[in-house]
Design a protein around this motif. Structure first.
Motif, PDB file in Angstrom:
ATOM      1  N   ALA A 169      10.371   5.770   8.704  1.00 50.19           N
ATOM      2  CA  ALA A 169      11.099   6.028   7.645  1.00 50.19           C
ATOM      3  C   ALA A 169      12.264   4.792   7.442  1.00 50.19           C
ATOM      4  O   ALA A 169      12.190   4.471   6.181  1.00 50.19           O
ATOM      5  CB  ALA A 169      12.363   7.181   7.949  1.00 50.19           C
ATOM      6  N   PRO A 170      12.676   4.126   8.323  1.00 46.21           N
ATOM      7  CA  PRO A 170      13.475   2.866   8.067  1.00 46.21           C
ATOM      8  C   PRO A 170      12.377   1.667   7.370  1.00 46.21           C
ATOM      9  O   PRO A 170      12.932   1.089   6.447  1.00 46.21           O
ATOM     10  CB  PRO A 170      13.715   2.167   9.161  1.00 46.21           C
ATOM     11  N   LEU A 171      11.284   1.688   7.745  1.00 46.09           N
ATOM     12  CA  LEU A 171      10.271   0.740   7.245  1.00 46.09           C
ATOM     13  C   LEU A 171       9.922   0.982   5.705  1.00 46.09           C
ATOM     14  O   LEU A 171       9.888   0.326   4.586  1.00 46.09           O
ATOM     15  CB  LEU A 171       8.760   0.573   8.100  1.00 46.09           C
ATOM     16  N   LYS A 186     -12.248  -9.697   8.668  1.00 45.13           N
ATOM     17  CA  LYS A 186     -11.554  -9.378   7.525  1.00 45.13           C
ATOM     18  C   LYS A 186     -11.809  -7.662   7.140  1.00 45.13           C
ATOM     19  O   LYS A 186     -12.804  -7.227   7.338  1.00 45.13           O
ATOM     20  CB  LYS A 186     -11.968  -9.944   6.240  1.00 45.13           C
ATOM     21  N   VAL A 187     -10.571  -7.006   7.348  1.00 46.25           N
ATOM     22  CA  VAL A 187     -10.868  -5.525   7.286  1.00 46.25           C
ATOM     23  C   VAL A 187      -9.709  -4.868   6.375  1.00 46.25           C
ATOM     24  O   VAL A 187      -8.704  -5.631   6.042  1.00 46.25           O
ATOM     25  CB  VAL A 187     -10.690  -4.460   8.515  1.00 46.25           C
ATOM     26  N   SER A 188      -9.950  -3.489   5.688  1.00 43.91           N
ATOM     27  CA  SER A 188      -8.827  -3.110   5.073  1.00 43.91           C
ATOM     28  C   SER A 188      -7.645  -2.653   5.949  1.00 43.91           C
ATOM     29  O   SER A 188      -7.737  -2.376   7.032  1.00 43.91           O
ATOM     30  CB  SER A 188      -9.448  -1.708   4.461  1.00 43.91           C
ATOM     31  N   ALA A 189      -6.492  -2.702   5.414  1.00 43.11           N
ATOM     32  CA  ALA A 189      -5.332  -2.303   6.225  1.00 43.11           C
ATOM     33  C   ALA A 189      -5.448  -0.864   6.687  1.00 43.11           C
ATOM     34  O   ALA A 189      -4.859  -0.675   7.695  1.00 43.11           O
ATOM     35  CB  ALA A 189      -3.906  -2.424   5.354  1.00 43.11           C
ATOM     36  N   SER A 190      -6.279  -0.123   5.955  1.00 46.76           N
ATOM     37  CA  SER A 190      -6.408   1.682   6.543  1.00 46.76           C
ATOM     38  C   SER A 190      -7.045   1.547   7.511  1.00 46.76           C
ATOM     39  O   SER A 190      -6.695   2.363   8.399  1.00 46.76           O
ATOM     40  CB  SER A 190      -6.830   2.084   5.206  1.00 46.76           C
ATOM     41  N   PHE A 220      -4.965   1.404  14.856  1.00 45.84           N
ATOM     42  CA  PHE A 220      -4.360   0.525  15.804  1.00 45.84           C
ATOM     43  C   PHE A 220      -2.923   0.255  15.792  1.00 45.84           C
ATOM     44  O   PHE A 220      -1.969   0.539  16.864  1.00 45.84           O
ATOM     45  CB  PHE A 220      -5.155  -0.733  16.130  1.00 45.84           C
ATOM     46  N   VAL A 221      -2.337   0.199  14.649  1.00 45.22           N
ATOM     47  CA  VAL A 221      -0.957  -0.226  14.348  1.00 45.22           C
ATOM     48  C   VAL A 221      -0.450   0.618  13.347  1.00 45.22           C
ATOM     49  O   VAL A 221      -0.764   0.639  12.075  1.00 45.22           O
ATOM     50  CB  VAL A 221      -0.679  -1.563  13.680  1.00 45.22           C
ATOM     51  N   PRO A 222       0.587   1.840  13.735  1.00 39.04           N
ATOM     52  CA  PRO A 222       0.936   2.834  12.873  1.00 39.04           C
ATOM     53  C   PRO A 222       1.606   2.271  11.738  1.00 39.04           C
ATOM     54  O   PRO A 222       1.598   2.886  10.268  1.00 39.04           O
ATOM     55  CB  PRO A 222       1.903   3.421  13.535  1.00 39.04           C
ATOM     56  N   GLU A 223       2.215   0.939  11.702  1.00 36.73           N
ATOM     57  CA  GLU A 223       2.817   0.567  10.427  1.00 36.73           C
ATOM     58  C   GLU A 223       1.871   0.404   9.128  1.00 36.73           C
ATOM     59  O   GLU A 223       2.588   0.168   8.130  1.00 36.73           O
ATOM     60  CB  GLU A 223       3.786  -1.032  10.883  1.00 36.73           C
ATOM     61  N   TYR A 224       0.624   0.021   9.573  1.00 40.74           N
ATOM     62  CA  TYR A 224      -0.164  -0.208   8.322  1.00 40.74           C
ATOM     63  C   TYR A 224      -0.435   0.851   7.685  1.00 40.74           C
ATOM     64  O   TYR A 224      -0.869   0.815   6.491  1.00 40.74           O
ATOM     65  CB  TYR A 224      -1.522  -0.840   8.927  1.00 40.74           C
ATOM     66  N   ASN A 225      -0.096   2.158   8.076  1.00 44.87           N
ATOM     67  CA  ASN A 225      -0.195   3.384   7.375  1.00 44.87           C
ATOM     68  C   ASN A 225       0.734   3.499   6.136  1.00 44.87           C
ATOM     69  O   ASN A 225       0.384   3.789   5.052  1.00 44.87           O
ATOM     70  CB  ASN A 225       0.055   4.684   8.437  1.00 44.87           C
ATOM     71  N   VAL A 226       1.939   2.814   6.566  1.00 43.60           N
ATOM     72  CA  VAL A 226       2.891   2.935   5.541  1.00 43.60           C
ATOM     73  C   VAL A 226       2.314   2.325   4.091  1.00 43.60           C
ATOM     74  O   VAL A 226       2.713   2.619   2.970  1.00 43.60           O
ATOM     75  CB  VAL A 226       4.139   2.199   5.873  1.00 43.60           C
TER      76      VAL A 226
END
Length: 324
Positions: free
Chosen positions: A315-317, A87-91, A96-102
């Motif tokens: 931007a779309p996300l 279990k980790v924070s989405a941050s 690894f996965v740029p979408e988690y930045n959003v």
């Protein structure tokens, strides 16, 4: 310490190999939180549900309290197959996965109902799946509440009060940009070093949710807690693809169902923990400040603009989440 870490890896690999030779499969799950934390309680529910659904064929062995290292180290163990889940924070996953930045964009979600309609719907599930190419398959999101500022010497009532203050943040560009946009001096630092840093004046404060503010004992050395709730970054329960790919279709269904159901239970544990934490915070003499959130949201707008400039493909996300 480094030797101990690698010794733990060897031990985990040996034990997993041994367990898989039997009828019962053991899923080793490592995380950094204390056992009193509501997210740990959610993980205990995952353990109970999975063992029940599989009639004992799939068991979960939990290593809490950072026994196997930091969140980053837990992810590395997951990638090489030494543990099955974490279990980790989405941050942290945003590396690894740029979408988690959003998910870390300030004031992205209108409220909790909006947040979980996004996370538990097609948008959230799509983000969970994107980690698979990095051997990090997301199973579900756990509620980690909303992060707010706390300080030791000066109350934060408006964004202007942050000017000149050194605020500890996670080592995440979104969090750094947010604090800096409000005039503060974002200071990335390991969480374990933070108590002493506040106590010694190395930083003036930090930002986190109420249960973490209490479990870390930071309320002992921070006089002010400002509930601006600038970000609502969830935790993520992950399973390594090396482990996932060895499960049968039926076993995968059990794992996913147990994760989804544990997430619903965990939200209730979180709500109870927030209520208990806020009661203790007030009893211990911390001044709780309810600011005008719109002022903070306005100051942080540029963070989104700069993020889209750097990652135009996101931007779309961002728009999809805002319009959800």
């Amino acid at each position: 310490m480094r030797f101990k870490f690698f010794l733990l890896i060897i031990m985990c690999v040996s034990v997993i190999s041994c367990e898989k030779s039997r009828d019962t499969k053991v899923l080793y799950l490592a995380h950094t939180l204390p056992q009193t934390h509501p997210v740990h309680k959610g993980i205990l529910e995952f353990q109970r549900l999975l063992e029940s659904k599989s009639n004992g064929k799939l068991k979960v062995k939990i290593f809490p309290d950072g026994q196997l290292g930091s969140e980053r180290e837990s992810l590395e163990l997951l990638q090489i197959g030494s543990v099955a889940a974490t279990k980790v924070s989405a941050s942290i996953l945003s590396n690894f996965v740029p979408e988690y930045n959003v998910l870390g964009i300030p004031y992205l979600f209108k409220d909790r109902e909006h947040q979980f309609s996004v996370l538990e719907g097609p948008i959230g599930k799509s983000i969970l799946e994107k980690g698979s190419k990095f051997w990090l398959r997301g199973l579900c999101y756990y509620d980690a509440g909303s992060r707010s500022f706390y300080t030791s010497t000066k109350a934060i009532r408006t964004p202007g009060d942050l000017k000149g203050l050194k605020i500890r943040v996670q080592n995440n560009q979104m969090a750094i940009n947010m604090v800096n946009s409000m005039g503060g001096a974002a200071t990335p630092m390991a969480y374990g070093e933070l108590y002493a840093a506040i106590q010694q004046g190395v930083v003036d404060g930090a930002e986190n949710n109420p249960p973490s503010f209490v479990s870390s004992n930071h309320y002992e050395i921070s006089k002010y807690y400002t509930l601006d709730e600038h970000s609502s970054v969830p935790d993520v329960l992950l399973i390594g693809t090396k482990y996932w790919n060895k499960l049968s279709k039926e076993e995968r269904v059990w794992v996913q169902e147990a994760a989804d159901e544990s997430a619903q239970a965990q939200k209730e544990y979180w709500r109870e923990s927030v209520n208990e934490s806020m009661k203790l915070i007030k009893e211990r003499g911390v001044e709780v400040i309810i600011p005008e959130k719109s002022l903070f949201a306005e100051e942080s707008k540029n963070v989104v603009v700069e993020f889209i400039k750097e990652f135009p493909e996101m931007a779309p996300l961002v728009n999809e989440i805002k319009n959800n």
